[in-house]
Write an enzyme that holds these catalytic residues in place. Structure first.
Site, PDB file in Angstrom:
ATOM      1  N   LYS A   1       4.737   0.260   8.266  1.00  0.00           N
ATOM      2  CA  LYS A   1       4.488   1.544   7.604  1.00  0.00           C
ATOM      3  C   LYS A   1       5.741   2.386   7.737  1.00  0.00           C
ATOM      4  CE  LYS A   1       0.507   3.428   7.314  1.00  0.00           C
ATOM      5  NZ  LYS A   1      -0.819   4.086   7.476  1.00  0.00           N
TER       6      LYS A   1
ATOM      7  N   MET B   1       1.970  10.044   2.773  1.00  0.00           N
ATOM      8  CA  MET B   1       3.197  10.254   3.526  1.00  0.00           C
ATOM      9  C   MET B   1       3.968   8.979   3.830  1.00  0.00           C
ATOM     10  SD  MET B   1       1.610  11.150   7.267  1.00  0.00           S
ATOM     11  CE  MET B   1       3.261  11.409   7.917  1.00  0.00           C
ATOM     12  N   ALA B   2       3.395   7.827   3.582  1.00  0.00           N
ATOM     13  CA  ALA B   2       4.068   6.593   3.966  1.00  0.00           C
ATOM     14  C   ALA B   2       3.752   5.451   3.005  1.00  0.00           C
ATOM     15  CB  ALA B   2       3.676   6.195   5.384  1.00  0.00           C
TER      16      ALA B   2
ATOM     17  N   ASP C   1      -9.631  11.882  11.256  1.00  0.00           N
ATOM     18  CA  ASP C   1      -9.708  11.639   9.811  1.00  0.00           C
ATOM     19  C   ASP C   1     -10.472  10.345   9.521  1.00  0.00           C
ATOM     20  OD1 ASP C   1      -9.334  12.317   7.158  1.00  0.00           O
ATOM     21  OD2 ASP C   1      -7.326  11.448   7.026  1.00  0.00           O
TER      22      ASP C   1
ATOM     23  N   GLY D   1       0.820  -1.206   0.000  1.00  0.00           N
ATOM     24  CA  GLY D   1       0.000   0.000   0.000  1.00  0.00           C
ATOM     25  C   GLY D   1       0.849   1.250   0.000  1.00  0.00           C
ATOM     26  N   GLU D   2       0.221   2.359  -0.361  1.00  0.00           N
ATOM     27  CA  GLU D   2       0.920   3.646  -0.381  1.00  0.00           C
ATOM     28  C   GLU D   2      -0.053   4.756  -0.035  1.00  0.00           C
ATOM     29  OE1 GLU D   2       3.553   6.504  -3.401  1.00  0.00           O
ATOM     30  OE2 GLU D   2       2.668   4.633  -4.130  1.00  0.00           O
ATOM     31  N   GLY D   3       0.402   5.674   0.813  1.00  0.00           N
ATOM     32  CA  GLY D   3      -0.386   6.841   1.168  1.00  0.00           C
ATOM     33  C   GLY D   3       0.372   8.103   0.830  1.00  0.00           C
TER      34      GLY D   3
ATOM     35  N   VAL E   1       3.416   1.167   2.817  1.00  0.00           N
ATOM     36  CA  VAL E   1       3.116   0.046   3.702  1.00  0.00           C
ATOM     37  C   VAL E   1       3.643  -1.239   3.062  1.00  0.00           C
ATOM     38  CG1 VAL E   1       1.332  -1.201   4.966  1.00  0.00           C
ATOM     39  CG2 VAL E   1       1.031   1.235   4.479  1.00  0.00           C
TER      40      VAL E   1
END
Length: 217
Positions: A36, A18-19, A127, A14-16, A21
Site C-alpha cells: 500500500k 489516500m493510497a 472505521d 486497488g485504490e482508496g 494497493v
C-alpha cells in the site's frame, strides 16, 4: 515505478482515498504480498506521511487470524509504504445480501473475536465497514483491513464520504454511515464504537439494506 525498497511492484489491485494497493514480490523471502503506497500528491504533506507510517506501525503489533498481517512499514524514494498479506476474496460491500443467518453469525463471531483481541492491546479501528472486511474465497473466513490507517482518513481527504465531518469538539474520523453517535459528535471513542459499527454491518448483511440510508453526513 517498478520497485519500492526491496519490493518488486507487479500490478495495481486497488485504490482508496489516500493510497494505492499493488501486488508485489519480496525476493529476499520469495513471497508475493500487497504493498500500500500513499498517493504521490499526499506525500508532500509531511505530517500526513508521518501519521501514515506511525499508525501502520502501531497496527503492525496485531497478530490474529481475522486481521490482515502487516509485514513491514517504511519509506522509500519519498513514498511511505505498508507491506502486508495479499488476500484473495471480496470485501463485504461486494457480497450480495441478504446472507443466510448462519453465515452472518459466523462473520459476526469472527469480527467480535478480532476486535476483542485488538481492543485488549489498546488498538481501536474507528472505521469498521463492509469495504474494510474481506471475505475469503471459501465464503466463511473474514479478515479486517486497514487497522490504524482508518484513523487518518480525515479532512485532508476532501471529497471522500469519510472525510468531511468536523465538529467544534474535534475532528471526526471514520465513515458517517457506520459511526457510533459519540464518534459522529467528535467525542472520545473506545472499543464500543467499533462494536456499534459491527452491529450496522451485520444488520446490512442479514437484511440486504443499510441501517442508515441517508445521502449525506
Amino acid at each position: 515505478m517498478k520497485t519500492i525498497g526491496r519490493y518488486e511492484i507487479r500490478d495495481r489491485i486497488g485504490e482508496g482515498a489516500m493510497a494505492n494497493v499493488y501486488r508485489a514480490y519480496d525476493p529476499q523471502i520469495n513471497r508475493v504480498l500487497a504493498i500500500k503506497l500513499l498517493k504521490p500528491e499526499l506525500c508532500q504533506n509531511k505530517e500526513l506521511t508521518a501519521r501514515f507510517v506511525r499508525e501502520a506501525s502501531a497496527a503492525g503489533v496485531l497478530s490474529h487470524p481475522n486481521i490482515v498481517t502487516i509485514y513491514d512499514v517504511g519509506e522509500a524514494d519519498g513514498f511511505p509504504y505498508i507491506a502486508m498479506e495479499l488476500l484473495e476474496g471480496r470485501t463485504l460491500d461486494l457480497v450480495a445480501g441478504p446472507l443466510l443467518p448462519a453465515t452472518v453469525m459466523a462473520i459476526g463471531i469472527q469480527l467480535s473475536e478480532a476486535l476483542n483481541y485488538a481492543h485488549g492491546l489498546g488498538v481501536i479501528h474507528r472505521d469498521i465497514k463492509p469495504s474494510n472486511i474481506m471475505l475469503a474465497k471459501d465464503g466463511k473466513a473474514i479478515k479486517i483491513l486497514d487497522f490504524g490507517i482508518a484513523r487518518i482518513s480525515d479532512a485532508e481527504m476532501a471529497g471522500n464520504e469519510a472525510a468531511s465531518l468536523q465538529t467544534q469538539v474535534g475532528q471526526v474520523l471514520g465513515t458517517p454511515r457506520y459511526m457510533s453517535p459519540e464518534q459522529a459528535l467528535g467525542e472520545t471513542v473506545d472499543g464500543r464504537s467499533d462494536l456499534f459499527a459491527v452491529g450496522l454491518v451485520l444488520y446490512e448483511l442479514i437484511t440486504g439494506e443499510k441501517a442508515f440510508a441517508g445521502s449525506n453526513a
